[in-house]
Motif scaffolding. Structure first.
Motif, PDB file in Angstrom:
ATOM      1  N   ARG A 139       1.667   0.655 -28.129  1.00 13.13           N
ATOM      2  CA  ARG A 139       0.855   1.211 -27.038  1.00 13.13           C
ATOM      3  C   ARG A 139      -0.531   1.540 -27.588  1.00 13.13           C
ATOM      4  O   ARG A 139      -0.652   1.973 -28.738  1.00 13.13           O
ATOM      5  CB  ARG A 139       1.472   2.507 -26.472  1.00 13.13           C
ATOM      6  CG  ARG A 139       2.889   2.369 -25.942  1.00 13.13           C
ATOM      7  CD  ARG A 139       2.948   1.594 -24.637  1.00 13.13           C
ATOM      8  NE  ARG A 139       4.274   1.607 -24.058  1.00 13.13           N
ATOM      9  CZ  ARG A 139       5.267   0.776 -24.388  1.00 13.13           C
ATOM     10  NH1 ARG A 139       5.070  -0.120 -25.363  1.00 13.13           N
ATOM     11  NH2 ARG A 139       6.438   0.847 -23.801  1.00 13.13           N
ATOM     12  N   VAL A 140      -1.554   1.356 -26.786  1.00 13.03           N
ATOM     13  CA  VAL A 140      -2.910   1.732 -27.178  1.00 13.03           C
ATOM     14  C   VAL A 140      -3.118   3.212 -26.902  1.00 13.03           C
ATOM     15  O   VAL A 140      -2.848   3.690 -25.794  1.00 13.03           O
ATOM     16  CB  VAL A 140      -3.958   0.893 -26.420  1.00 13.03           C
ATOM     17  CG1 VAL A 140      -5.360   1.439 -26.661  1.00 13.03           C
ATOM     18  CG2 VAL A 140      -3.884  -0.567 -26.848  1.00 13.03           C
ATOM     19  N   PRO A 147      -4.154  -1.405 -19.739  1.00 15.35           N
ATOM     20  CA  PRO A 147      -3.425  -0.882 -20.901  1.00 15.35           C
ATOM     21  C   PRO A 147      -2.415  -1.876 -21.469  1.00 15.35           C
ATOM     22  O   PRO A 147      -2.257  -1.977 -22.690  1.00 15.35           O
ATOM     23  CB  PRO A 147      -2.720   0.371 -20.339  1.00 15.35           C
ATOM     24  CG  PRO A 147      -3.581   0.795 -19.204  1.00 15.35           C
ATOM     25  CD  PRO A 147      -4.066  -0.480 -18.584  1.00 15.35           C
ATOM     26  N   THR A 148      -1.752  -2.621 -20.586  1.00 16.99           N
ATOM     27  CA  THR A 148      -0.789  -3.627 -21.046  1.00 16.99           C
ATOM     28  C   THR A 148      -1.492  -4.765 -21.755  1.00 16.99           C
ATOM     29  O   THR A 148      -1.061  -5.228 -22.815  1.00 16.99           O
ATOM     30  CB  THR A 148       0.014  -4.173 -19.848  1.00 16.99           C
ATOM     31  OG1 THR A 148       0.744  -3.109 -19.249  1.00 16.99           O
ATOM     32  CG2 THR A 148       0.981  -5.266 -20.286  1.00 16.99           C
ATOM     33  N   VAL A 149      -2.592  -5.231 -21.184  1.00 17.06           N
ATOM     34  CA  VAL A 149      -3.337  -6.342 -21.771  1.00 17.06           C
ATOM     35  C   VAL A 149      -3.921  -5.951 -23.124  1.00 17.06           C
ATOM     36  O   VAL A 149      -3.844  -6.710 -24.099  1.00 17.06           O
ATOM     37  CB  VAL A 149      -4.448  -6.814 -20.811  1.00 17.06           C
ATOM     38  CG1 VAL A 149      -5.322  -7.875 -21.459  1.00 17.06           C
ATOM     39  CG2 VAL A 149      -3.829  -7.353 -19.520  1.00 17.06           C
ATOM     40  N   ALA A 150      -4.492  -4.764 -23.204  1.00 11.41           N
ATOM     41  CA  ALA A 150      -5.070  -4.300 -24.467  1.00 11.41           C
ATOM     42  C   ALA A 150      -3.997  -4.193 -25.549  1.00 11.41           C
ATOM     43  O   ALA A 150      -4.207  -4.627 -26.695  1.00 11.41           O
ATOM     44  CB  ALA A 150      -5.755  -2.955 -24.264  1.00 11.41           C
ATOM     45  N   ALA A 151      -2.848  -3.641 -25.191  1.00 17.13           N
ATOM     46  CA  ALA A 151      -1.756  -3.525 -26.164  1.00 17.13           C
ATOM     47  C   ALA A 151      -1.277  -4.901 -26.615  1.00 17.13           C
ATOM     48  O   ALA A 151      -0.978  -5.111 -27.799  1.00 17.13           O
ATOM     49  CB  ALA A 151      -0.602  -2.733 -25.558  1.00 17.13           C
ATOM     50  N   ILE A 209       4.433  -9.257 -21.287  1.00 15.00           N
ATOM     51  CA  ILE A 209       5.456  -9.290 -20.238  1.00 15.00           C
ATOM     52  C   ILE A 209       6.615  -8.334 -20.524  1.00 15.00           C
ATOM     53  O   ILE A 209       7.606  -8.322 -19.794  1.00 15.00           O
ATOM     54  CB  ILE A 209       5.989 -10.716 -20.000  1.00 15.00           C
ATOM     55  CG1 ILE A 209       6.660 -11.272 -21.256  1.00 15.00           C
ATOM     56  CG2 ILE A 209       4.850 -11.627 -19.554  1.00 15.00           C
ATOM     57  CD1 ILE A 209       7.270 -12.663 -21.041  1.00 15.00           C
ATOM     58  N   GLY A 210       6.487  -7.533 -21.587  1.00 19.45           N
ATOM     59  CA  GLY A 210       7.444  -6.463 -21.818  1.00 19.45           C
ATOM     60  C   GLY A 210       8.770  -6.870 -22.416  1.00 19.45           C
ATOM     61  O   GLY A 210       9.795  -6.230 -22.127  1.00 19.45           O
ATOM     62  N   LEU A 211       8.783  -7.881 -23.272  1.00 22.95           N
ATOM     63  CA  LEU A 211      10.037  -8.251 -23.929  1.00 22.95           C
ATOM     64  C   LEU A 211      10.457  -7.160 -24.916  1.00 22.95           C
ATOM     65  O   LEU A 211       9.613  -6.501 -25.531  1.00 22.95           O
ATOM     66  CB  LEU A 211       9.884  -9.573 -24.679  1.00 22.95           C
ATOM     67  CG  LEU A 211       9.566 -10.828 -23.852  1.00 22.95           C
ATOM     68  CD1 LEU A 211       9.718 -12.071 -24.718  1.00 22.95           C
ATOM     69  CD2 LEU A 211      10.442 -10.920 -22.614  1.00 22.95           C
ATOM     70  N   ASP A 212      11.761  -6.993 -25.091  1.00 19.11           N
ATOM     71  CA  ASP A 212      12.231  -6.001 -26.055  1.00 19.11           C
ATOM     72  C   ASP A 212      12.194  -6.584 -27.466  1.00 19.11           C
ATOM     73  O   ASP A 212      11.775  -7.724 -27.683  1.00 19.11           O
ATOM     74  CB  ASP A 212      13.630  -5.497 -25.686  1.00 19.11           C
ATOM     75  CG  ASP A 212      14.708  -6.585 -25.723  1.00 19.11           C
ATOM     76  OD1 ASP A 212      14.523  -7.615 -26.419  1.00 19.11           O
ATOM     77  OD2 ASP A 212      15.746  -6.414 -25.045  1.00 19.11           O
ATOM     78  N   ARG A 213      12.628  -5.789 -28.435  1.00 24.73           N
ATOM     79  CA  ARG A 213      12.534  -6.193 -29.835  1.00 24.73           C
ATOM     80  C   ARG A 213      13.278  -7.496 -30.107  1.00 24.73           C
ATOM     81  O   ARG A 213      12.747  -8.395 -30.781  1.00 24.73           O
ATOM     82  CB  ARG A 213      13.090  -5.068 -30.713  1.00 24.73           C
ATOM     83  CG  ARG A 213      13.094  -5.362 -32.216  1.00 24.73           C
ATOM     84  CD  ARG A 213      13.628  -4.134 -32.951  1.00 24.73           C
ATOM     85  NE  ARG A 213      13.690  -4.301 -34.393  1.00 24.73           N
ATOM     86  CZ  ARG A 213      14.736  -4.803 -35.046  1.00 24.73           C
ATOM     87  NH1 ARG A 213      15.797  -5.221 -34.357  1.00 24.73           N
ATOM     88  NH2 ARG A 213      14.724  -4.911 -36.371  1.00 24.73           N
ATOM     89  N   GLU A 214      14.496  -7.604 -29.610  1.00 25.60           N
ATOM     90  CA  GLU A 214      15.279  -8.810 -29.874  1.00 25.60           C
ATOM     91  C   GLU A 214      14.653 -10.035 -29.214  1.00 25.60           C
ATOM     92  O   GLU A 214      14.550 -11.108 -29.832  1.00 25.60           O
ATOM     93  CB  GLU A 214      16.717  -8.630 -29.370  1.00 25.60           C
ATOM     94  CG  GLU A 214      17.608  -9.842 -29.679  1.00 25.60           C
ATOM     95  CD  GLU A 214      19.032  -9.644 -29.224  1.00 25.60           C
ATOM     96  OE1 GLU A 214      19.946 -10.048 -29.961  1.00 25.60           O
ATOM     97  OE2 GLU A 214      19.241  -9.082 -28.113  1.00 25.60           O
ATOM     98  N   GLY A 222     -14.463  -2.490 -19.672  1.00 32.28           N
ATOM     99  CA  GLY A 222     -13.393  -2.077 -18.777  1.00 32.28           C
ATOM    100  C   GLY A 222     -12.028  -2.223 -19.423  1.00 32.28           C
ATOM    101  O   GLY A 222     -11.166  -1.343 -19.294  1.00 32.28           O
ATOM    102  N   LEU A 223     -11.823  -3.339 -20.134  1.00 31.55           N
ATOM    103  CA  LEU A 223     -10.554  -3.501 -20.843  1.00 31.55           C
ATOM    104  C   LEU A 223     -10.449  -2.485 -21.974  1.00 31.55           C
ATOM    105  O   LEU A 223      -9.421  -1.814 -22.126  1.00 31.55           O
ATOM    106  CB  LEU A 223     -10.428  -4.914 -21.411  1.00 31.55           C
ATOM    107  CG  LEU A 223      -9.159  -5.111 -22.250  1.00 31.55           C
ATOM    108  CD1 LEU A 223      -7.920  -5.071 -21.367  1.00 31.55           C
ATOM    109  CD2 LEU A 223      -9.203  -6.400 -23.044  1.00 31.55           C
TER     110      LEU A 223
END
Length: 476
Positions: free
Chosen positions: A20-21, A126-130, A173-178, A438-439
């Motif tokens: 997370r940023v 926030p998602t794009v920056a991270a 796109i929020g994939l988990d660790r695995e 902005g980003l």
């Protein structure tokens, strides 16, 4: 290694999926601002390059449609086509970022992949920056891990870049660790990119490496999202990347994220040529300023460099701008004569200039063993004018724009304006600054697609049936 031990990429996958940023991290905001201006200006400038029509025709194929905008293209395009197109176009002028330890260009592989997903799925800032920071972390760590031995044969932007694109996409796109580990595995099995094009005088093909890395990285992530398991030990496995490339004794510490994001270690380039010669060009520019008569004379010149620079940037007789970008002798000669290969100075006319070509013949490149030992932690170079009155020499350990000598906001704005001079298309400069800020500021109203509204395509020919015919002919 036992079957139960953690895959070497597991820690990196965990970092990517959980990153997370920090909205209060002003230093990271500054870096993101610089990063986005660097890449976006390189992308827009690419429309003014002679390679643009051919790559546009080859990648944006007639009849294809999808959810993503493509710069100065009238229709929406498939996710991977739009991303691959933006990756290639942003690399034409060689003004995009670079990184010392990984010897890669991170922005052109990570940002196009993440922005395409942001455009298609309307992702927030926030998602794009991270995702961008996580993608940079991956290409830079994997590329640094693979090392100089890998880079001598393989283009790290193409190989490590595929994993960087996959990591950025996975975080977006929020994939988990695995799932992220699967995505890295898929990308690793497809990672490829040889320097062979330089051996055969095909430098125009270099941008295809970035396009392929982005396409492979995105496809890898979409496979993981669909539940397709990937090769978790793609690096260290008996038939993995290191075994394939015969890489022994690699430093695995590179694969473990630390306290500071790797994006802070990226260089924003000051010259539109291969980064291997930048320190030498900085030396030559200083000599031309301090001793212009000797610099422009016919005195012999010696350029001392690490071995890697000699292997990559030693084209002896460049015939095109693309080849000149890899000719240290030519670029040094032009700089010494007061005609530097700057953002707007590296032209066909310069390449054919007989005086510059003659001066280039008076320049000798040599390896300095100490410089080779210091590479890639440093990018050392020394340029020496061997005059009748003795030697006049200039030495650098780092390049302008390296983390040790970063651009200020004002300098970055001026650099951006200079890069945009490489295209004739009108661009909303203030809008580009605002989009990048902005980003970086994680603004709620920021949208990836707003970038494409900042450039006017009124003077740019649209793709027509003639383009389709040209593609048909080139394939047959």
């Amino acid at each position: 290694m036992s079957a139960s031990s953690e895959p070497e990429l597991a820690a990196l996958a965990g970092f990517v999926s959980g990153y997370r940023v920090d909205p209060d991290d002003s230093r990271l905001r500054e870096r993101l601002r610089t990063t986005m201006l660097d890449w976006a200006s390189a992308l827009i400038a690419g429309t003014g390059h002679s390679l643009f029509p051919a790559y546009r025709t080859a990648i944006l194929r007639p009849g294809e449609s999808g959810p993503c905008h493509a710069l100065i293209d009238g229709s929406r395009r498939p996710l991977t086509s739009a991303a691959a197109y933006h990756a290639a176009v942003s690399h034409f002028w060689e003004v995009d970022d670079a990184h010392r330890d990984s010897t890669s260009h991170p922005g052109i592989t990570v940002i196009p992949a993440v922005l395409a997903l942001a455009d298609a799925r309307n992702l927030p800032a926030p998602t794009v920056a991270a995702a961008i920071v996580a993608g940079f972390e991956t290409i830079l760590r994997v590329g640094s891990h693979l090392g100089a031995a890998h880079y001598r044969i393989n283009h790290s932007t193409a190989t490590a870049g595929a994993l960087g694109a996959a990591a950025g996409a996975a975080r977006a796109i929020g994939l988990d660790r695995e799932q992220t580990l699967w995505a890295l595995g898929h990308a690793g099995t497809q990672a490829a990119g040889l320097w062979a094009f330089l051996d055969d005088g095909a430098a125009d093909a270099k941008a295809f490496h970035a396009a392929s890395a982005v396409r492979n990285g995105l496809d890898a992530t979409l496979l993981a999202e669909a539940g397709i398991k990937g090769a978790a030990r793609v690096l260290e496995g008996p038939r993995g990347m290191r075994a394939s490339w015969h890489l022994d004794d690699r430093d695995s510490n590179w694969l473990t994220p630390g306290d500071e994001e790797m994006i802070h270690t990226v260089t924003v380039k000051g010259w539109p040529v291969c980064g291997q010669m930048h320190s030498a060009l900085d030396c030559a520019a200083q000599l031309a300023k301090a001793s212009p008569d000797f610099a422009a004379s016919d005195c012999p010149v010696t350029v001392a460099l690490p071995q890697s620079a000699l292997a990559i940037a030693s084209v002896s007789d460049p015939k095109t701008v693309a080849e000149a970008k890899f000719s240290t002798a030519f670029c040094i000669a032009a700089t010494l004569m007061g005609k530097p290969p700057s953002l707007t100075g590296l032209t066909d006319a310069l390449v054919s200039d007989p005086a510059v070509r003659k001066r280039a013949s008076e320049i000798r490149l040599e390896e300095d063993a100490e410089f080779t030992a210091r590479f890639p932690k440093e990018r050392p170079a020394r340029v020496t004018l061997n005059t009748a009155r003795g030697e006049i020499s200039e030495t650098r350990a780092f390049r302008r724009g390296d983390p040790e000598a970063p651009w200020s906001d004002a300098d970055m704005d001026r650099r951006t304006a200079d890069v945009l001079k490489l295209t004739t298309l009108p661009t909303d400069f203030a809008g580009l600054i605002a989009w990048s800020e902005g980003l970086a500021g994680l603004k709620r109203d920021w949208k990836a697609a707003s970038l494409f509204d900042l450039v006017s395509s009124a003077d740019m020919p649209s793709q027509t049936g003639n383009d389709a015919k040209a593609l048909e002919v080139s394939i047959s």
